[in-house]
Design an enzyme around this catalytic site. Structure first.
Site, PDB file in Angstrom:
ATOM      1  N   ASN A   1      -4.439   6.437   1.691  1.00 19.46           N
ATOM      2  CA  ASN A   1      -5.373   6.691   2.295  1.00 19.46           C
ATOM      3  C   ASN A   1      -5.586   5.762   3.327  1.00 19.46           C
TER       4      ASN A   1
ATOM      5  N   ASP B   1     -27.168  10.452  -7.998  1.00 20.13           N
ATOM      6  CA  ASP B   1     -27.776   9.199  -7.194  1.00 20.13           C
ATOM      7  C   ASP B   1     -28.779   8.587  -7.589  1.00 20.13           C
TER       8      ASP B   1
ATOM      9  N   TYR C   1     -18.582  -5.149  -5.783  1.00 21.24           N
ATOM     10  CA  TYR C   1     -19.152  -5.227  -4.251  1.00 21.24           C
ATOM     11  C   TYR C   1     -20.384  -4.060  -4.564  1.00 21.24           C
ATOM     12  N   PHE C   2     -21.341  -4.421  -3.500  1.00 22.49           N
ATOM     13  CA  PHE C   2     -22.379  -3.604  -3.455  1.00 22.49           C
ATOM     14  C   PHE C   2     -21.982  -2.513  -2.285  1.00 22.49           C
TER      15      PHE C   2
ATOM     16  N   ASP D   1       0.911  -1.040   0.089  1.00 20.35           N
ATOM     17  CA  ASP D   1       0.151  -0.072  -0.070  1.00 20.35           C
ATOM     18  C   ASP D   1       1.081   1.162  -0.025  1.00 20.35           C
TER      19      ASP D   1
ATOM     20  N   SER E   1     -17.063  -3.109  -8.626  1.00 21.78           N
ATOM     21  CA  SER E   1     -18.031  -2.323  -8.030  1.00 21.78           C
ATOM     22  C   SER E   1     -19.255  -2.391  -8.583  1.00 21.78           C
ATOM     23  N   ALA E   2     -20.431  -2.493  -7.802  1.00 19.85           N
ATOM     24  CA  ALA E   2     -21.812  -2.116  -8.436  1.00 19.85           C
ATOM     25  C   ALA E   2     -21.853  -1.066  -9.220  1.00 19.85           C
TER      26      ALA E   2
ATOM     27  N   TYR F   1     -14.706   7.553 -11.812  1.00 17.33           N
ATOM     28  CA  TYR F   1     -14.368   6.489 -10.955  1.00 17.33           C
ATOM     29  C   TYR F   1     -15.099   5.255 -11.500  1.00 17.33           C
TER      30      TYR F   1
ATOM     31  N   LYS G   1     -11.138   5.804  -4.854  1.00 15.73           N
ATOM     32  CA  LYS G   1     -12.625   5.626  -4.736  1.00 15.73           C
ATOM     33  C   LYS G   1     -13.588   6.656  -4.440  1.00 15.73           C
TER      34      LYS G   1
ATOM     35  N   LYS H   1     -13.358   1.345 -13.118  1.00 14.05           N
ATOM     36  CA  LYS H   1     -13.870   0.035 -12.726  1.00 14.05           C
ATOM     37  C   LYS H   1     -14.258  -0.663 -14.133  1.00 14.05           C
TER      38      LYS H   1
ATOM     39  N   ARG I   1     -30.075   0.837  -0.772  1.00 11.58           N
ATOM     40  CA  ARG I   1     -29.112   0.302  -1.217  1.00 11.58           C
ATOM     41  C   ARG I   1     -28.853  -1.254  -0.546  1.00 11.58           C
TER      42      ARG I   1
HETATM   43  P1  NAD Z   1      -9.657   2.507   0.881  1.00 10.55           P
HETATM   44  O1  NAD Z   1      -9.266   3.795  -0.017  1.00 10.55           O
HETATM   45  O2  NAD Z   1      -9.766   2.261   2.408  1.00 10.55           O
HETATM   46  O3  NAD Z   1      -8.403   1.338   0.209  1.00 10.55           O
HETATM   47  C1  NAD Z   1      -7.676   1.477  -0.825  1.00 10.55           C
HETATM   48  C2  NAD Z   1      -6.243   1.371  -0.435  1.00 10.55           C
HETATM   49  O4  NAD Z   1      -5.439   1.712  -1.528  1.00 10.55           O
HETATM   50  C3  NAD Z   1      -5.899   2.328   0.557  1.00 10.55           C
HETATM   51  O5  NAD Z   1      -5.373   1.948   1.487  1.00 10.55           O
HETATM   52  C4  NAD Z   1      -4.745   3.399  -0.173  1.00 10.55           C
HETATM   53  O6  NAD Z   1      -3.814   3.854   0.505  1.00 10.55           O
HETATM   54  C5  NAD Z   1      -4.298   2.326  -1.269  1.00 10.55           C
HETATM   55  N1  NAD Z   1      -3.647   2.993  -2.762  1.00 10.55           N
HETATM   56  C6  NAD Z   1      -4.568   3.723  -3.299  1.00 10.55           C
HETATM   57  N2  NAD Z   1      -3.650   4.032  -4.385  1.00 10.55           N
HETATM   58  C7  NAD Z   1      -2.640   3.366  -4.386  1.00 10.55           C
HETATM   59  C8  NAD Z   1      -1.454   3.023  -5.189  1.00 10.55           C
HETATM   60  N3  NAD Z   1      -1.171   3.747  -6.362  1.00 10.55           N
HETATM   61  N4  NAD Z   1      -0.205   2.324  -4.785  1.00 10.55           N
HETATM   62  C9  NAD Z   1      -0.647   1.517  -3.596  1.00 10.55           C
HETATM   63  N5  NAD Z   1      -1.548   1.687  -2.873  1.00 10.55           N
HETATM   64  C10 NAD Z   1      -2.465   2.485  -3.162  1.00 10.55           C
HETATM   65  O7  NAD Z   1     -10.915   1.876  -0.019  1.00 10.55           O
HETATM   66  P2  NAD Z   1     -11.503   0.463   0.287  1.00 10.55           P
HETATM   67  O8  NAD Z   1     -13.120   0.933   0.619  1.00 10.55           O
HETATM   68  O9  NAD Z   1     -11.013  -0.348   1.141  1.00 10.55           O
HETATM   69  O10 NAD Z   1     -11.612   0.022  -1.429  1.00 10.55           O
HETATM   70  C11 NAD Z   1     -10.947  -1.078  -1.753  1.00 10.55           C
HETATM   71  C12 NAD Z   1     -11.341  -1.127  -3.123  1.00 10.55           C
HETATM   72  O11 NAD Z   1     -12.622  -1.526  -3.224  1.00 10.55           O
HETATM   73  C13 NAD Z   1     -11.067  -0.042  -3.922  1.00 10.55           C
HETATM   74  O12 NAD Z   1     -10.565  -0.468  -5.286  1.00 10.55           O
HETATM   75  C14 NAD Z   1     -12.494   0.436  -4.255  1.00 10.55           C
HETATM   76  O13 NAD Z   1     -12.526   1.279  -5.628  1.00 10.55           O
HETATM   77  C15 NAD Z   1     -13.119  -0.805  -4.245  1.00 10.55           C
HETATM   78  N6  NAD Z   1     -14.427  -0.279  -3.778  1.00 10.55           N
HETATM   79  C16 NAD Z   1     -14.844   0.017  -2.668  1.00 10.55           C
HETATM   80  C17 NAD Z   1     -16.171   0.207  -2.224  1.00 10.55           C
HETATM   81  C18 NAD Z   1     -16.859   0.888  -1.016  1.00 10.55           C
HETATM   82  O14 NAD Z   1     -17.753   1.408  -0.837  1.00 10.55           O
HETATM   83  N7  NAD Z   1     -15.929   1.066   0.116  1.00 10.55           N
HETATM   84  C19 NAD Z   1     -17.092  -0.112  -3.172  1.00 10.55           C
HETATM   85  C20 NAD Z   1     -16.748  -0.777  -4.397  1.00 10.55           C
HETATM   86  C21 NAD Z   1     -15.603  -0.970  -4.557  1.00 10.55           C
HETATM   87  N1  UFG Z   2     -26.440   9.656   1.593  1.00  7.59           N
HETATM   88  C1  UFG Z   2     -26.969  10.266   2.282  1.00  7.59           C
HETATM   89  N2  UFG Z   2     -26.105  11.500   3.256  1.00  7.59           N
HETATM   90  C2  UFG Z   2     -24.980  11.366   3.136  1.00  7.59           C
HETATM   91  C3  UFG Z   2     -24.264  10.138   2.320  1.00  7.59           C
HETATM   92  C4  UFG Z   2     -24.975   9.349   1.795  1.00  7.59           C
HETATM   93  O1  UFG Z   2     -28.464  10.485   2.366  1.00  7.59           O
HETATM   94  O2  UFG Z   2     -24.227  12.081   3.744  1.00  7.59           O
HETATM   95  C5  UFG Z   2     -27.311   8.489   0.949  1.00  7.59           C
HETATM   96  C6  UFG Z   2     -27.355   8.619  -0.594  1.00  7.59           C
HETATM   97  O3  UFG Z   2     -27.767   9.306  -0.984  1.00  7.59           O
HETATM   98  C7  UFG Z   2     -27.503   6.919  -0.770  1.00  7.59           C
HETATM   99  C8  UFG Z   2     -27.127   6.330   0.402  1.00  7.59           C
HETATM  100  O4  UFG Z   2     -27.177   7.112   1.263  1.00  7.59           O
HETATM  101  O5  UFG Z   2     -28.980   7.165  -1.176  1.00  7.59           O
HETATM  102  C9  UFG Z   2     -25.758   5.629   0.134  1.00  7.59           C
HETATM  103  O6  UFG Z   2     -24.800   6.614  -0.271  1.00  7.59           O
HETATM  104  P1  UFG Z   2     -23.319   6.117  -0.398  1.00  7.59           P
HETATM  105  O7  UFG Z   2     -22.537   7.317  -0.691  1.00  7.59           O
HETATM  106  O8  UFG Z   2     -23.063   5.558   0.996  1.00  7.59           O
HETATM  107  O9  UFG Z   2     -23.048   4.934  -1.417  1.00  7.59           O
HETATM  108  P2  UFG Z   2     -23.497   5.288  -2.857  1.00  7.59           P
HETATM  109  O10 UFG Z   2     -24.608   3.820  -3.026  1.00  7.59           O
HETATM  110  O11 UFG Z   2     -23.998   6.470  -3.317  1.00  7.59           O
HETATM  111  O12 UFG Z   2     -22.036   4.653  -3.701  1.00  7.59           O
HETATM  112  C10 UFG Z   2     -21.173   3.829  -3.086  1.00  7.59           C
HETATM  113  C11 UFG Z   2     -19.666   4.157  -3.619  1.00  7.59           C
HETATM  114  C12 UFG Z   2     -19.917   3.673  -5.033  1.00  7.59           C
HETATM  115  C13 UFG Z   2     -20.043   2.245  -5.462  1.00  7.59           C
HETATM  116  C14 UFG Z   2     -21.376   2.093  -4.632  1.00  7.59           C
HETATM  117  C15 UFG Z   2     -21.682   0.643  -4.702  1.00  7.59           C
HETATM  118  O13 UFG Z   2     -19.401   5.567  -3.608  1.00  7.59           O
HETATM  119  O14 UFG Z   2     -18.726   4.176  -5.730  1.00  7.59           O
HETATM  120  O15 UFG Z   2     -21.276   2.475  -3.450  1.00  7.59           O
HETATM  121  O16 UFG Z   2     -20.468  -0.213  -4.135  1.00  7.59           O
HETATM  122  F1  UFG Z   2     -20.435   2.080  -6.710  1.00  7.59           F
END
Ligand code: NAD
Ligand code: UFG
Length: 339
Positions: free
Chosen positions: A35, A294, A176-177, A31, A124-125, A148, A84, A152, A230
């Site tokens: 982040n 949204d 992932y959802f 890593d 991601s979804a 973003y 992300k 994906k 969601r």
């Molecule tokens: P996160 O930011 O907590 O973890 C991502 C990690 O990647 C971080 O620790 C960051 O430091 C590291 N990173 C970023 N760019 C890098 C690089 N160039 N080299 C090395 N390390 C790097 O995010 P997360 O929520 O744990 O997400 C993990 C993965 O899942 C991501 O690819 C994200 O897009 C995907 N994802 C997340 C969600 C969500 O809602 N959390 C939903 C769908 C997909």
């Molecule tokens: N929401 C609020 N207030 C906030 C934040 C979110 O009302 O401050 C609502 C949103 O409008 C939505 C729900 O909460 O209805 C979920 O929102 P999130 O931002 O937590 O998640 P999203 O579904 O918008 O999207 C996230 C990631 C996307 C990813 C998706 C599925 O941001 O990249 O989950 O993995 F694709």
């Protein structure tokens, strides 16, 4: 198996590392800490007794990545490193395309050079854009609403093409959802440094006393209570899905794609209620206009993962809320102690 986990100190990555160790896999974490924090690995050690080998390296740095492969013979890679934040990707598309695509390209080149044939990728979804109907299955039409999402989509394309060209490659694209929750120990979870964009980390900051209230974006959607719906999945269930995917890759399956969700949708108000109940206090909220981009409602059809991976979610929304609240309170206590 010896597994390289990129993004392994991140929110989902740290939970995946814990599950890998629990299943007796050998983990190497990479890593750049853009982040996340290396101290997460101390928490992993507290939970599992093992602190995995860690490389602080940027995946854009080909030489650094090459060194990691030179020094280790990996059976598989779980590639989670990436940026992300949807809003930031709209403002800084180049940053997102460069980080999220070049990291995968560099990784794929290393895997080819060093003969590593198995890859699990965090998709991601978001690749479903605004789904025509729910539950959404893996063959639904793909379309993205922001850079973003396109990263994906493009990563999926790149990895599919690599898999098509090399029949010895096995790739699992995991869509992932909405991952929420935290490890039951309260030691790892999601706590971004900035003001969070997503629902659960925002609620966690309120519980920690760092933010006063949440804006609920829209109460006039065509959903039972008017707020967005969601498919929230406990991060530990999600992490276990990665182990199931690794086991699938071991059968030489080529390219496989799976939704990881529960198949159930919950509204923003239902999530706020569950967190309030777990906290024992009402989370303050008010209604605000809809957030641009949204979608009103979507949830997964997880039956393919159920069938082919034996993947089944164990945790419900109350469990997700309980573990998130526990994480928030544990973190708050630790911060107060350190002050
Ligand atoms: P996160 O930011 O907590 O973890 C991502 C990690 O990647 C971080 O620790 C960051 O430091 C590291 N990173 C970023 N760019 C890098 C690089 N160039 N080299 C090395 N390390 C790097 O995010 P997360 O929520 O744990 O997400 C993990 C993965 O899942 C991501 O690819 C994200 O897009 C995907 N994802 C997340 C969600 C969500 O809602 N959390 C939903 C769908 C997909
Ligand atoms: N929401 C609020 N207030 C906030 C934040 C979110 O009302 O401050 C609502 C949103 O409008 C939505 C729900 O909460 O209805 C979920 O929102 P999130 O931002 O937590 O998640 P999203 O579904 O918008 O999207 C996230 C990631 C996307 C990813 C998706 C599925 O941001 O990249 O989950 O993995 F694709």
């Amino acid at each position: 198996m010896k597994v390289l986990v990129t993004g392994g100190t991140g929110y989902i990555g740290s939970h995946v590392v814990v599950e890998l160790i629990k299943q007796n896999h050998e983990c190497v974490v990479l890593d750049n800490l853009s982040n996340s924090n290396e101290s997460v690995l101390d928490s992993v050690k507290k939970i599992t007794g093992i602190r995995p080998t860690f490389y602080k390296a940027d995946m854009l740095d080909k030489a650094a990545l090459g060194k990691v492969f030179e020094q280790n013979k990996f059976d598989a890679v779980i590639h989670m490193a990436g940026f992300k934040a949807v809003g930031e990707s709209v403002e800084k598309p180049l940053l997102y395309y460069r980080n999220n695509l070049d990291s995968t390209l560099n990784l794929a080149l290393c895997m080819k050079k060093y003969g590593c044939k198995n890859l699990v990728f965090s998709s991601s979804a978001t690749v479903y854009g605004k789904p025509e109907s729910s539950p959404v299955n893996e063959s639904a039409k793909l379309s993205c609403a922001n850079p973003y999402g396109w990263t994906k989509f493009m990563n999926e394309r790149i990895l599919s093409d690599i898999c098509n060209a090399d029949k010895s490659m096995n790739v699992a694209l995991l869509r992932y959802f909405n991952p929420i929750g935290a490890h039951e120990s309260g030691l790892i979870g999601e706590n971004p440094n900035d003001i969070p964009n997503n629902l659960a980390p925002y609620l966690i900051k309120i519980i920690m006393g760092e933010l006063p209230k949440i804006n609920v974006f829209g109460n006039d959607y065509d959903t039972p209570d008017g707020t967005g719906v969601r498919d929230y999945i406990h991060v530990v269930d999600l992490a276990k899905g990665h182990i199931a995917a690794l086991n699938k890759l071991a059968t030489n399956c080529g390219l496989v794609i799976y939704n990881l969700g529960t198949g159930k949708g919950y509204s923003v108000l239902e999530v706020i209620d569950a967190f309030s109940h777990a906290w024992g206090k009402q989370i303050p909220y008010s209604f605000a206009p809809r957030r641009a981009g949204d979608v009103d409602l979507y949830f997964a059809d997880p039956s393919k993962a159920n069938r082919e991976l034996g993947f089944k979610c164990e945790y419900n929304l109350d469990d997700m809320a309980r573990d998130s609240v526990n994480f928030a309170l544990t973190l708050k206590k630790a911060r107060q102690k350190n002050q």
